[in-house]
Write an enzyme that holds these catalytic residues in place. Sequence first.
Site, short mmCIF file in Angstrom:
data_model
loop_
_atom_site.label_atom_id
_atom_site.label_comp_id
_atom_site.label_asym_id
_atom_site.label_seq_id
_atom_site.Cartn_x
_atom_site.Cartn_y
_atom_site.Cartn_z
CG HIS A 104 5.16 -53.34 -3.15
ND1 HIS A 104 4.99 -54.27 -1.99
CD2 HIS A 104 4.76 -52.32 -2.73
CE1 HIS A 104 4.65 -53.69 -1.01
NE2 HIS A 104 4.36 -52.59 -1.51
N GLY A 143 0.67 -48.06 -4.39
CA GLY A 143 1.33 -47.19 -3.48
C GLY A 143 2.44 -47.51 -2.73
CD GLN A 144 5.60 -42.77 -1.11
OE1 GLN A 144 5.65 -42.80 -0.07
NE2 GLN A 144 6.30 -42.27 -2.35
CB SER A 145 6.20 -49.69 2.02
OG SER A 145 5.75 -50.56 3.08
N GLY A 146 3.17 -48.67 3.36
CA GLY A 146 2.51 -48.24 4.77
C GLY A 146 1.42 -47.19 4.32
CB VAL A 147 0.19 -45.61 0.99
CG1 VAL A 147 -0.52 -46.82 0.20
CG2 VAL A 147 -0.48 -44.40 0.93
N GLY A 148 -1.72 -47.86 3.12
CA GLY A 148 -2.87 -48.25 3.65
C GLY A 148 -3.27 -49.37 2.70
CE LYS A 149 0.90 -51.41 -1.26
NZ LYS A 149 1.55 -50.49 -0.58
CB SER A 150 -2.47 -54.63 3.61
OG SER A 150 -1.46 -55.05 2.88
CG ASP A 153 4.46 -57.82 0.26
OD1 ASP A 153 4.56 -56.71 -0.05
OD2 ASP A 153 5.18 -58.71 0.67
#
Length: 303
Positions: free
Chosen positions: A138, A153-160, A177
């Site tokens: 992921h 990083g954790q989901s929602g941290v701002g990767k995308s 993703d």
Amino acid sequence: MKSVTVQQLVDRFSLEVLTGETGLDRMIPKARVHRPGLEFVGYFDFFSHAHVQVLGSKEITYLHTLSEEERNLRIGNIVKYHPPCFVVTRNLEGLKYLKKYCEEEGIALLRTSEPTNRFTELLDAYLSKALAPEIAIHGVCVNVSGIGILLRGQSGVGKSETAHTLIRRGHRLVADDVVVLKKISPETILATHNEINKEFLALRSIGLVNVSRLYGRKAFQDETRIVLDIELSKWQENALNNELEKEQQYSSYMDVKIPRIEIQLQPGRDVAGLVEAAANNWYLQRQGYSAVEDFMKRIENQI
């Protein structure tokens, strides 16, 4: 264990099937091709019989010099090991004796117009990727100025969102993703998409976008070698020190070590710019330049 069929090889390289159609569903379990020169003269101690056998001008010319009896013996000694297939390069002719044995044993005899060296390079590259061990993780993968980077990083941290900013600055998306990692050598990890998520980027509050449609074909890259693993994390007061140079940390993917750094997020912080800085700094380090060493030399000169 991963494998590729002979039929997939035919389709991928538009190969001509001369005989042995019943062998097209056979599996190719090993990467890298083999040219059976030593085997044609009777030396089989290291015969790579599980590899695709490529016959170029040298091999075919040698076979033409033999008597029919000797030629049948040489070919028969190889065919009995049942290699996945034979590929003749340069559209070479006079293969009646090869057709006979391949047809009898159900081994596909294929032909290409490509020169031998070029074809073996192309086939080696294809098989190395197709048969490489792989895992899916992921995260997001981007190519920043030619440098492959994993954003985790954790989901929602701002990767995308970070990837989107990088794309707007002229860099390229590889996968969002789900990132597929392939180990193509003991030191090399190649990252790509899983076909389903190809060109797509999921942005919170916006939804799914196709970066190639939005920003052009240059916004997407099919694959990249991973050289940096960047973890995006939430800001923690006093968690990071302003040391001149931190000890290098590493992540391990299929026993391949990748340099790892952490970037903490805070409102107003230019995370995409920091990713660019990390990529460029990695490149300079590979060229032998160290900003810390340069800085310390200046201090010494002042003293």
